[in-house]
Design a protein around this motif. Structure first.
Motif, PDB file in Angstrom:
ATOM      1  N   SER A  13       0.923  -1.140   0.005  1.00  0.00           N
ATOM      2  CA  SER A  13      -0.403   0.206   0.246  1.00  0.00           C
ATOM      3  C   SER A  13       0.625   1.302  -0.642  1.00  0.00           C
ATOM      4  O   SER A  13       0.305   2.259  -0.557  1.00  0.00           O
ATOM      5  N   HIS A  14       2.249   1.233   0.636  1.00  0.00           N
ATOM      6  CA  HIS A  14       3.061   2.656   0.516  1.00  0.00           C
ATOM      7  C   HIS A  14       4.253   1.975   1.209  1.00  0.00           C
ATOM      8  O   HIS A  14       4.458   1.018   1.573  1.00  0.00           O
ATOM      9  N   GLY A  15       5.133   3.016   1.261  1.00  0.00           N
ATOM     10  CA  GLY A  15       6.652   2.806   1.085  1.00  0.00           C
ATOM     11  C   GLY A  15       6.976   2.716   2.740  1.00  0.00           C
ATOM     12  O   GLY A  15       8.645   1.910   2.797  1.00  0.00           O
ATOM     13  N   HIS A  16       6.112   2.184   3.888  1.00  0.00           N
ATOM     14  CA  HIS A  16       6.340   2.374   5.555  1.00  0.00           C
ATOM     15  C   HIS A  16       7.492   0.784   5.146  1.00  0.00           C
ATOM     16  O   HIS A  16       6.602   0.382   4.863  1.00  0.00           O
ATOM     17  N   GLY A  17       8.477   0.995   6.652  1.00  0.00           N
ATOM     18  CA  GLY A  17       8.760  -0.750   6.921  1.00  0.00           C
ATOM     19  C   GLY A  17       7.754  -1.493   7.193  1.00  0.00           C
ATOM     20  O   GLY A  17       8.128  -2.681   7.050  1.00  0.00           O
ATOM     21  N   ASP A  18       6.480  -0.609   8.054  1.00  0.00           N
ATOM     22  CA  ASP A  18       6.346  -1.385   8.036  1.00  0.00           C
ATOM     23  C   ASP A  18       4.675  -2.019   7.329  1.00  0.00           C
ATOM     24  O   ASP A  18       3.623  -2.923   7.947  1.00  0.00           O
ATOM     25  N   HIS A  19       5.033  -1.992   6.807  1.00  0.00           N
ATOM     26  CA  HIS A  19       4.222  -2.240   4.897  1.00  0.00           C
ATOM     27  C   HIS A  19       4.950  -3.133   4.106  1.00  0.00           C
ATOM     28  O   HIS A  19       4.521  -4.093   3.489  1.00  0.00           O
ATOM     29  N   VAL A  20       5.954  -2.804   3.514  1.00  0.00           N
ATOM     30  CA  VAL A  20       7.214  -3.494   2.410  1.00  0.00           C
ATOM     31  C   VAL A  20       7.595  -4.585   3.717  1.00  0.00           C
ATOM     32  O   VAL A  20       7.522  -5.572   2.958  1.00  0.00           O
TER      33      VAL A  20
ATOM     34  N   GLY B  37      -5.253   0.921   3.723  1.00  0.00           N
ATOM     35  CA  GLY B  37      -4.248   1.699   3.756  1.00  0.00           C
ATOM     36  C   GLY B  37      -4.563   2.297   4.728  1.00  0.00           C
ATOM     37  O   GLY B  37      -4.956   2.183   6.080  1.00  0.00           O
ATOM     38  N   ASP B  38      -2.924   2.338   5.338  1.00  0.00           N
ATOM     39  CA  ASP B  38      -2.152   3.827   7.141  1.00  0.00           C
ATOM     40  C   ASP B  38      -3.106   5.248   6.057  1.00  0.00           C
ATOM     41  O   ASP B  38      -3.033   5.304   4.702  1.00  0.00           O
ATOM     42  N   THR B  39      -4.207   5.779   6.676  1.00  0.00           N
ATOM     43  CA  THR B  39      -4.423   6.663   5.766  1.00  0.00           C
ATOM     44  C   THR B  39      -5.667   7.664   7.130  1.00  0.00           C
ATOM     45  O   THR B  39      -5.870   7.113   8.390  1.00  0.00           O
TER      46      THR B  39
ATOM     47  N   VAL C   8      -4.461   9.290   2.569  1.00  0.00           N
ATOM     48  CA  VAL C   8      -3.715  10.430   3.571  1.00  0.00           C
ATOM     49  C   VAL C   8      -2.719   9.914   4.496  1.00  0.00           C
ATOM     50  O   VAL C   8      -2.982   9.725   5.482  1.00  0.00           O
ATOM     51  N   HIS C   9      -1.847   9.511   3.948  1.00  0.00           N
ATOM     52  CA  HIS C   9      -0.327   9.044   5.022  1.00  0.00           C
ATOM     53  C   HIS C   9       0.804   9.908   4.276  1.00  0.00           C
ATOM     54  O   HIS C   9       1.188  10.273   3.099  1.00  0.00           O
ATOM     55  N   GLY C  10       2.072   9.077   4.921  1.00  0.00           N
ATOM     56  CA  GLY C  10       3.974   9.177   4.199  1.00  0.00           C
ATOM     57  C   GLY C  10       4.056   7.932   2.805  1.00  0.00           C
ATOM     58  O   GLY C  10       2.880   6.534   3.608  1.00  0.00           O
TER      59      GLY C  10
END
Ligand code: NI
Ligand code: MN
Length: 229
Positions: free
Chosen positions: A49-56, A141-143, A110-112
């Motif tokens: 969903s996005h690049g953060h370590g707790d998702h990759v 995702g994270d939002t 809406v996140h990084g």
């Protein structure tokens, strides 16, 4: 036909759609809530969903072992390719693609999205998956809460999986407002109780949602599944 959804803790979601195995945001190593380990997971496709370590998370190792295709936004798909992933598919926000497991669209979040090594991970995304029997599954995702969740809800959501952990994402109060915008038939909360910082009373939240809205809330323990039929 049915779709089996397994929550592995935090934001790790497994989907079995007609025998196709998908794993979303596969963060097993270092995840105190994980119910299994990266070396045991089967996958044909890995969604990020996005690049953060707790998702990759362990995506690269799982892709290498299983030969799974990594699906994400263009920046993250390119990053996986640069790290040696053999099969990737780049999409971007608002764009959908037909896969054997269904039609997958990337939605706003809406996140990084910075990647673990600091690379640009583009914009964060959610996923709207229409499985072959027509059922629609929204993975937020994270939002944070955003009003255009109403537009996603207009598609007719059968199952929504949304964060309730607060601090990094929507907390319980905004997640309740999200449910009102999305109007899903079923809801599964995620991204909570991983660490003390994300501790939430999910049972209390479920009672609030069910009282305020017709949606049915399913509280899974890490490793438990829900079948959408
Ligand atoms: Ni994040
Ligand atoms: Mn996260």
């Amino acid at each position: 036909m049915s779709t089996k959804i397994t929550w592995y803790g935090h934001a790790v979601i497994g989907l079995d759609v007609d025998g196709w195995k998908l794993i979303v945001d596969p963060y097993f190593t270092g995840n105190p809530a994980a119910s299994t380990t990266a070396d045991k997971v089967q996958a044909d496709y890995i969604l990020i969903s996005h690049g953060h370590g707790d998702h990759v998370g362990d995506a690269l190792a799982i892709a290498e072992r299983t030969g799974a295709e990594v699906i994400s936004n263009a920046e993250i798909a390119d990053w996986f390719e640069s790290k040696g992933a053999k099969k990737t598919h780049a999409q971007h926000i608002g764009g959908g693609h037909q896969y054997p497991f269904g039609y997958l669209k990337l939605t706003n979040a809406v996140h990084g999205s910075a990647l673990p090594d600091g690379s640009n991970g583009g914009n964060p995304a959610g996923f709207l998956l229409t499985v072959p029997d027509g059922k629609k599954i929204y993975l937020a995702g994270d939002t944070g809460l955003f009003g255009d969740m109403r537009l996603i809800g207009e598609e007719g959501i059968d199952l929504a999986m949304i964060p309730i952990g607060d601090n990094y994402t929507m907390g319980p109060a905004d997640a309740l407002r999200a449910v009102k915008l999305l109007q899903p038939k079923h809801v599964i909360p995620i991204h909570y109780n991983t660490f003390d910082l994300l501790k939430q009373d999910a049972a209390a939240w479920a009672r609030q949602v069910e009282a305020a809205n017709g949606s049915k809330v399913h509280l899974l323990k890490p490793g438990e599944s829900f079948t959408l039929e």
